[in-house]
Each structure stands twice: as structure tokens, then as C-alpha cells.
Design a protein around this motif. Structure first.
Motif, PDB file in Angstrom:
ATOM      1  N   VAL A   1       0.858  -1.182   0.000  1.00  0.00           N
ATOM      2  CA  VAL A   1       0.000   0.000   0.000  1.00  0.00           C
ATOM      3  C   VAL A   1       0.896   1.234   0.000  1.00  0.00           C
ATOM      4  N   VAL A   2       0.493   2.241  -0.780  1.00  0.00           N
ATOM      5  CA  VAL A   2       1.181   3.524  -0.730  1.00  0.00           C
ATOM      6  C   VAL A   2       0.196   4.575  -0.242  1.00  0.00           C
ATOM      7  N   LEU A   3       0.700   5.493   0.542  1.00  0.00           N
ATOM      8  CA  LEU A   3      -0.118   6.562   1.107  1.00  0.00           C
ATOM      9  C   LEU A   3       0.334   7.881   0.499  1.00  0.00           C
ATOM     10  N   LYS A   4      -0.593   8.524  -0.228  1.00  0.00           N
ATOM     11  CA  LYS A   4      -0.319   9.828  -0.828  1.00  0.00           C
ATOM     12  C   LYS A   4      -1.179  10.850  -0.098  1.00  0.00           C
ATOM     13  N   ALA A   5      -0.538  11.790   0.547  1.00  0.00           N
ATOM     14  CA  ALA A   5      -1.268  12.835   1.263  1.00  0.00           C
ATOM     15  C   ALA A   5      -0.782  14.192   0.805  1.00  0.00           C
ATOM     16  N   ASP A   6      -1.702  15.120   0.709  1.00  0.00           N
ATOM     17  CA  ASP A   6      -1.342  16.487   0.366  1.00  0.00           C
ATOM     18  C   ASP A   6      -0.457  17.052   1.473  1.00  0.00           C
ATOM     19  N   ALA A   7       0.472  17.915   1.110  1.00  0.00           N
ATOM     20  CA  ALA A   7       1.405  18.478   2.091  1.00  0.00           C
ATOM     21  C   ALA A   7       0.687  19.291   3.166  1.00  0.00           C
ATOM     22  N   ARG A   8      -0.501  19.799   2.862  1.00  0.00           N
ATOM     23  CA  ARG A   8      -1.246  20.611   3.818  1.00  0.00           C
ATOM     24  C   ARG A   8      -2.323  19.811   4.554  1.00  0.00           C
TER      25      ARG A   8
ATOM     26  N   GLU B   1      -4.592   8.455  11.385  1.00  0.00           N
ATOM     27  CA  GLU B   1      -5.755   7.563  11.389  1.00  0.00           C
ATOM     28  C   GLU B   1      -5.609   6.469  10.330  1.00  0.00           C
ATOM     29  N   VAL B   2      -5.134   6.835   9.154  1.00  0.00           N
ATOM     30  CA  VAL B   2      -4.924   5.846   8.087  1.00  0.00           C
ATOM     31  C   VAL B   2      -3.803   4.883   8.469  1.00  0.00           C
ATOM     32  N   LEU B   3      -2.745   5.397   9.076  1.00  0.00           N
ATOM     33  CA  LEU B   3      -1.649   4.526   9.509  1.00  0.00           C
ATOM     34  C   LEU B   3      -2.113   3.551  10.593  1.00  0.00           C
ATOM     35  N   GLU B   4      -3.017   3.984  11.467  1.00  0.00           N
ATOM     36  CA  GLU B   4      -3.563   3.084  12.486  1.00  0.00           C
ATOM     37  C   GLU B   4      -4.391   1.973  11.850  1.00  0.00           C
ATOM     38  N   VAL B   5      -5.152   2.295  10.823  1.00  0.00           N
ATOM     39  CA  VAL B   5      -5.921   1.261  10.104  1.00  0.00           C
ATOM     40  C   VAL B   5      -4.968   0.240   9.509  1.00  0.00           C
ATOM     41  N   ALA B   6      -3.895   0.712   8.882  1.00  0.00           N
ATOM     42  CA  ALA B   6      -2.917  -0.201   8.288  1.00  0.00           C
ATOM     43  C   ALA B   6      -2.257  -1.077   9.354  1.00  0.00           C
ATOM     44  N   LYS B   7      -1.981  -0.502  10.516  1.00  0.00           N
ATOM     45  CA  LYS B   7      -1.354  -1.278  11.597  1.00  0.00           C
ATOM     46  C   LYS B   7      -2.307  -2.340  12.126  1.00  0.00           C
ATOM     47  N   LYS B   8      -3.603  -1.988  12.298  1.00  0.00           N
ATOM     48  CA  LYS B   8      -4.585  -2.967  12.776  1.00  0.00           C
ATOM     49  C   LYS B   8      -4.730  -4.136  11.823  1.00  0.00           C
ATOM     50  N   LEU B   9      -4.597  -3.864  10.522  1.00  0.00           N
ATOM     51  CA  LEU B   9      -4.732  -4.917   9.515  1.00  0.00           C
ATOM     52  C   LEU B   9      -3.410  -5.632   9.246  1.00  0.00           C
ATOM     53  N   ASP B  10      -2.353  -5.261   9.964  1.00  0.00           N
ATOM     54  CA  ASP B  10      -1.025  -5.851   9.822  1.00  0.00           C
ATOM     55  C   ASP B  10      -0.492  -5.691   8.395  1.00  0.00           C
ATOM     56  N   ILE B  11      -0.683  -4.501   7.837  1.00  0.00           N
ATOM     57  CA  ILE B  11      -0.111  -4.180   6.528  1.00  0.00           C
ATOM     58  C   ILE B  11       1.296  -3.664   6.771  1.00  0.00           C
ATOM     59  N   THR B  12       2.269  -4.460   6.375  1.00  0.00           N
ATOM     60  CA  THR B  12       3.662  -4.121   6.656  1.00  0.00           C
ATOM     61  C   THR B  12       4.349  -3.446   5.476  1.00  0.00           C
ATOM     62  N   GLU B  13       3.864  -3.659   4.274  1.00  0.00           N
ATOM     63  CA  GLU B  13       4.452  -3.010   3.090  1.00  0.00           C
ATOM     64  C   GLU B  13       3.688  -1.723   2.830  1.00  0.00           C
ATOM     65  N   LEU B  14       4.114  -0.661   3.489  1.00  0.00           N
ATOM     66  CA  LEU B  14       3.442   0.629   3.405  1.00  0.00           C
ATOM     67  C   LEU B  14       4.466   1.689   3.035  1.00  0.00           C
ATOM     68  N   GLY B  15       4.193   2.403   1.959  1.00  0.00           N
ATOM     69  CA  GLY B  15       5.096   3.459   1.514  1.00  0.00           C
ATOM     70  C   GLY B  15       4.414   4.807   1.547  1.00  0.00           C
ATOM     71  N   LEU B  16       5.197   5.846   1.798  1.00  0.00           N
ATOM     72  CA  LEU B  16       4.697   7.218   1.789  1.00  0.00           C
ATOM     73  C   LEU B  16       5.208   7.900   0.522  1.00  0.00           C
ATOM     74  N   VAL B  17       4.305   8.443  -0.265  1.00  0.00           N
ATOM     75  CA  VAL B  17       4.670   9.080  -1.523  1.00  0.00           C
ATOM     76  C   VAL B  17       5.023  10.537  -1.270  1.00  0.00           C
ATOM     77  N   THR B  18       6.188  10.933  -1.770  1.00  0.00           N
ATOM     78  CA  THR B  18       6.631  12.320  -1.677  1.00  0.00           C
ATOM     79  C   THR B  18       7.181  12.739  -3.036  1.00  0.00           C
ATOM     80  N   GLN B  19       7.467  14.008  -3.175  1.00  0.00           N
ATOM     81  CA  GLN B  19       8.115  14.512  -4.383  1.00  0.00           C
ATOM     82  C   GLN B  19       9.570  14.788  -4.068  1.00  0.00           C
ATOM     83  N   ARG B  20      10.426  14.608  -5.084  1.00  0.00           N
ATOM     84  CA  ARG B  20      11.844  14.872  -4.876  1.00  0.00           C
ATOM     85  C   ARG B  20      12.065  16.377  -4.818  1.00  0.00           C
TER      86      ARG B  20
END
Length: 138
Positions: free
Chosen positions: A99-106, A114-133
Motif C-alpha cells: 500500500v502507498v499513502l499519498k497525502a497532500d502536504a497541507r 488515522e490511516v496509519l492506524e488502520v494499516a497497523k490494525k490490519l497488519d499491513i507491513t508493506e506501506l510506503g509514503l509518496v513524496t516529491q523529490r
């Protein structure tokens, strides 16, 4: 000679447009393929980091949080409960669900946690955060 038979050097009265139509159809199909092949999702202004790399696997699911806090799973709007249910169903089919998580900078940090807690409860270990270089400073 009959009246409808023309001589070899007589000019043509019509234009054969078949090759032009073939080209138009090829261009139309190419345009359709290129516009639908783009990455699906909701456009957000991701934060900038030095180590930005967002390589996604083919079965990767994208969770997007817009500036106003709206949640999307693969471009479909969902609530936090719906997100949890859908991710649980996807995880049952693929235990190593990336799963990748894309969130607006603001975006408010609370929505991200809250989304990270959902992922933790479901034991999703492959989680990436999308950013710009972030552009390198000279």
C-alpha cells in the motif's frame, strides 16, 4: 468506346481518403490508450523530500488524502470504516498487500495517523509514503 471509360491520362475527380482515415483511426486509438494508461488516483500536492522514491508494485493499492481530508482508495472516495473493510478484503486475498499513502502536504497530520492506524490494525507491513523529490540546491 463507352462514355464512362476514361483515358489513361485523364485527371481523377475523386480523392481516395482511405489512407487518411486509417491514419486518423491509429491516432485516435493511440490517444485513447495514452490517456487511460496514466496512473489512476487523485491529484494531491505531495510534500518534498530528498530521498523521494515511490516505486509501486503492480498490485499496489493507493490511499490518497486530499488537502481537505477526503479519503480515496484507488481514486474511489471512502470513509475510514470503508477503507478498513476494503483493505481487509484485499489483504485476505494477498497477505503481503503493498500500500502507498499519498497525502497532500497541507493535510492535517491527524488524518494521516488515522490511516496509519488502520494499516497497523490490519497488519499491513508493506506501506510506503509518496513524496516529491526536492530539487537539489546549487
Amino acid at each position: 468506346m463507352a462514355a464512362d471509360v476514361r483515358a489513361d491520362n485523364a485527371p481523377y475527380d475523386d480523392i481516395n481518403i482511405t489512407p487518411m482515415l486509417d491514419l486518423a483511426y491509429v491516432l485516435l486509438v493511440t490517444f485513447i490508450i495514452l490517456t487511460t494508461a496514466s496512473v489512476q488516483g487523485v491529484k494531491v500536492n505531495a510534500p518534498r523530500t530528498q530521498a523521494a522514491s515511490s516505486l509501486a508494485k503492480p498490485q499496489t493499492r493507493a490511499i490518497t488524502i486530499t488537502q481537505d481530508g477526503a479519503l480515496f482508495l484507488d481514486a474511489y472516495p471512502v470513509s475510514l470504516d470503508e477503507l478498513s473493510q476494503r483493505l481487509a478484503a484485499l489483504k485476505s486475498g494477498n497477505p503481503a498487500l503493498p500500500v502507498v499513502l499519498k497525502a497532500d502536504a497541507r493535510t492535517q497530520y491527524r488524518k494521516v495517523t488515522e490511516v496509519l492506524e488502520v494499516a497497523k490494525k490490519l497488519d499491513i507491513t508493506e506501506l510506503g509514503l509518496v513524496t516529491q523529490r526536492q530539487p537539489a540546491e546549487p
